[in-house]
Motif scaffolding. Structure first.
Motif, PDB file in Angstrom:
ATOM      1  N   UNK A 267       0.842  -1.196   0.000  1.00 27.90           N
ATOM      2  CA  UNK A 267       0.000   0.000   0.000  1.00 27.90           C
ATOM      3  C   UNK A 267       0.878   1.246   0.000  1.00 27.90           C
ATOM      4  N   UNK A 268       0.421   2.345  -0.625  1.00 31.41           N
ATOM      5  CA  UNK A 268       1.195   3.594  -0.580  1.00 31.41           C
ATOM      6  C   UNK A 268       1.332   4.097   0.854  1.00 31.41           C
ATOM      7  N   UNK A 269       2.509   4.569   1.205  1.00 25.78           N
ATOM      8  CA  UNK A 269       2.729   5.103   2.553  1.00 25.78           C
ATOM      9  C   UNK A 269       1.898   6.369   2.755  1.00 25.78           C
ATOM     10  N   UNK A 270       1.316   6.490   3.932  1.00 27.30           N
ATOM     11  CA  UNK A 270       0.526   7.675   4.273  1.00 27.30           C
ATOM     12  C   UNK A 270       1.482   8.775   4.721  1.00 27.30           C
ATOM     13  N   UNK A 271       1.610   9.821   3.913  1.00 26.75           N
ATOM     14  CA  UNK A 271       2.582  10.889   4.192  1.00 26.75           C
ATOM     15  C   UNK A 271       1.953  12.096   4.876  1.00 26.75           C
TER      16      UNK A 271
ATOM     17  N   UNK B 183       7.613  10.345   1.753  1.00 24.29           N
ATOM     18  CA  UNK B 183       7.406   8.941   2.103  1.00 24.29           C
ATOM     19  C   UNK B 183       8.630   8.361   2.799  1.00 24.29           C
ATOM     20  N   UNK B 184       9.851   8.817   2.428  1.00 23.60           N
ATOM     21  CA  UNK B 184      11.049   8.329   3.122  1.00 23.60           C
ATOM     22  C   UNK B 184      11.017   8.712   4.596  1.00 23.60           C
ATOM     23  N   UNK B 185      10.381   9.822   4.898  1.00 19.84           N
ATOM     24  CA  UNK B 185      10.297  10.268   6.293  1.00 19.84           C
ATOM     25  C   UNK B 185       9.360   9.407   7.120  1.00 19.84           C
ATOM     26  N   UNK B 186       8.519   8.592   6.471  1.00 20.87           N
ATOM     27  CA  UNK B 186       7.577   7.741   7.208  1.00 20.87           C
ATOM     28  C   UNK B 186       8.225   6.460   7.723  1.00 20.87           C
TER      29      UNK B 186
END
Length: 593
Positions: free
Chosen positions: A339-343, A489-492
């Protein structure tokens, strides 16, 4: 696609992607919540398991795509619900086969496996009115709507049983009302059909009751007439009067020679219908339907509970699939959903100074590698199909090497999927940074290094990605998404949950396998302690068999060597360029074909 047969989970993932539905592989049961289909943990191979799993997947995918669940839930009567489900199944399968022709093979294989039993007429009747009705309606739809002729004999037997139990008139109404329902555009369009069929059954029940009452009255009248005749025969006075009257009527007349009376008696003796006249039980056995029995059968059908209809055929598939996978005797492996990361609420990822230096060093070396791999060479020969205009003047000097030939050495054509472990164990420190931070820095360095370079496509994923009580894989950067749109997204990436490495590798591997690039590489950044070591070994084996090359980066740990033949260990992110370049250059330059 050599090797595809040796990875049922990968094939399942491909089918799910082709039909546009979400898939997970976990546990021991098959089920769907209306949005996601779950298959039980699966072995690498097995014809029976594959037939059940892929057929079930296609069937439930058809429900998700085409069934209006609100319409299904609008009916409360158990019989109405079962009729709607029986009519809906061939409708959605027919439509799926139109939209995805390959599904026909999967669905028919499943049908050959589960619909291959032939029951006699007597066996169908013994099942009782409710199961007989459902079994015959299902057989009728499978044969008439989907054209599966291997069910035809059982359909003929159930048809005979239906006619005997519910009457020929009810059978004709059933076939008339349900004809062409598989071509209806939506589930809602089947609701009037269900209502019409229910009304026809109720009308048939009333008609059967009415005819039963009439039959009973007729039988009583016949019994009364027989009683009066018996009483007349037993009265001596009447007998004498009849005898005298007969004598008077016959006076002066000779009895017939040869005997018309004898002929009449012989005629009656030779006519079964005539010989059975006056015995209503004989008519019921062969000539006339038992209207009371029909009325009772329809009454039992209309008042049946859900349990009396028997198991749904797909429920039987689910049960068989669970049993087959557990009894396969092979290692089993699962697959997560990606699933796409929730940013929401996150800022762009900011690379540290050390990471930025690593990016520059790695990018320069990879660029040089790609340039050496992709070269175009021009040669000029005396024959060819393309003239070089700039060399035509050489003809005046008698030189004829004016035909241009171009050769291009094929460059790097590679898809790289980077998988980052963000499990709870990655919270431990690696020097001054936590392991997950080193892994994130490494992932970002690789992504930035290959960004925009021709011949390389890259995706980044992280696991586990906890949503409620479910662990999934988070898509940090898609293959076709620019890095600048993925920096939040990398920050998630944050430590959470356990380490379902095998399930995440299979999910990422399935997406990687579908890529058009010639080479496919999966790079894992992890501390190397998976939840299930046997499943991890099996995932590595299946992906390698599909031609996916695997590299593991151990973050301050060398446990990755237990699972991956290609591995390296880094303690600080500064070590990444030199170590990773050696691995990438070897993979990109070797085994070229």
């Amino acid at each position: 696609m050599k090797g595809i047969i040796e990875s049922l989970p990968i094939v399942a993932g491909m089918l799910a992607e082709q039909t546009g539905i979400k898939l997970t592989i976990s546990g021991n049961d098959a089920y769907t919540d209306g949005e996601v289909i779950n298959l039980p943990l699966m072995p690498a191979s097995g014809e029976g398991v594959g037939t059940l799993a892929f057929g079930y997947l296609c069937h439930e995918a058809a429900h998700i795509r085409y069934t209006a669940m609100e319409a299904m839930a609008s009916l409360q009567n158990p019989l109405e619900c079962r009729i709607l489900n029986i009519l809906e199944d061939p409708r959605i399968e027919h439509r799926l086969m139109l939209d995805f022709p390959g599904a026909k093979y999967r669905l028919e294989n499943l049908s050959r496996l589960i619909d291959n039993q032939v029951h006699s007429c007597e066996e169908h009747i013994q099942n009782g009115p409710a199961r007989l009705f459902c079994n015959h309606l299902l057989n009728q739809m499978i044969v008439s709507a989907l054209g599966r002729d291997w069910v035809e004999q059982d359909w003929l037997n159930s048809r005979a049983a239906f006619c005997q139990t519910f009457g020929e008139a009810t059978l004709i109404k059933l076939e008339s009302i349900t004809a062409g329902t598989h071509l209806k555009p939506s589930t809602y369009d089947l609701i009037p059909v269900v209502k019409s069929l229910m009304q026809a059954l109720k009308d048939a029940q009333e008609e059967a009751k009415k005819q039963a009452e009439e039959q009973e009255q007729e039988d009583q009248s016949t019994d009364q007439d027989s009683g009066d005749a018996d009483q007349s025969d037993d009265d001596p006075g009447n007998a004498d009067a009849d005898h005298n009257a007969g004598d008077q009527g016959d006076a002066g007349q000779q009895p017939p020679s040869g005997g018309d009376a004898d002929d009449a008696a012989g005629s009656d003796a030779g006519d079964p219908a005539a010989s059975k006249a006056g015995d209503p039980s004989d008519d019921d056995q062969g000539q006339k339907p038992d209207h009371q029995a029909i009325a009772d059968a329809l009454d039992a059908l209309l008042g049946a509970t859900a349990d009396e209809f028997g198991d749904d055929r797909i429920e039987a598939v689910k049960s068989a699939l669970g049993s087959e996978t557990k009894q396969s005797g092979q290692p089993r492996v699962g697959m997560m959903q990606t699933l796409p990361a929730d940013t929401t609420g996150y800022c762009d990822y900011a690379a540290s100074r050390e990471t930025s230096e690593s990016i520059r060093a790695l990018r320069n070396r990879i660029r040089a590698l790609l340039q050496s791999e992709s070269k175009t060479r021009h040669r000029y020969l005396e024959q060819g199909s393309r003239l070089a205009g700039s060399r035509l003047s050489r003809l005046e000097c008698g030189k004829t090497d004016v035909f241009r030939h171009t050769t291009t050495r094929k460059g790097v054509d590679t898809a790289i999927s980077l998988l980052v472990d963000q499990s709870g164990s990655m919270a431990e420190y690696a020097g001054v940074k936590q392991r997950y931070q080193v892994a994130c820095d490494a992932a970002f360095a690789i992504a930035e290094s290959v960004e925009g370079l021709k011949g390389i496509s890259l995706a980044v994923n992280a696991f586990p990605y906890e949503i409620g009580d479910q662990e999934q894989t988070a898509e940090i950067k898609g293959f076709d998404v620019p890095l600048r749109k993925s920096q939040k997204a990398f920050s998630t990436i944050q430590p959470q949950g356990y380490t379902p490495l095998a399930e995440s590798m299979m999910a990422v591997g399935a997406a990687l396998y579908r890529r058009p690039e010639h080479r496919k590489i999966l790079i894992l950044a992890t501390d190397g302690d998976p939840d299930d070591q046997d499943a991890t070994h099996e995932a590595v084996r299946q992906l390698a068999k599909l031609g996916i090359e695997l590299v593991a980066i151990g973050i301050q740990t060398d446990t990755v060597r237990k699972f991956f033949s290609d591995h390296l260990v880094i303690r600080q992110v500064q070590e990444l360029p030199q170590e990773l370049f050696g691995v990438l250059s070897r993979l990109l330059l070797s085994n070229r074909h």
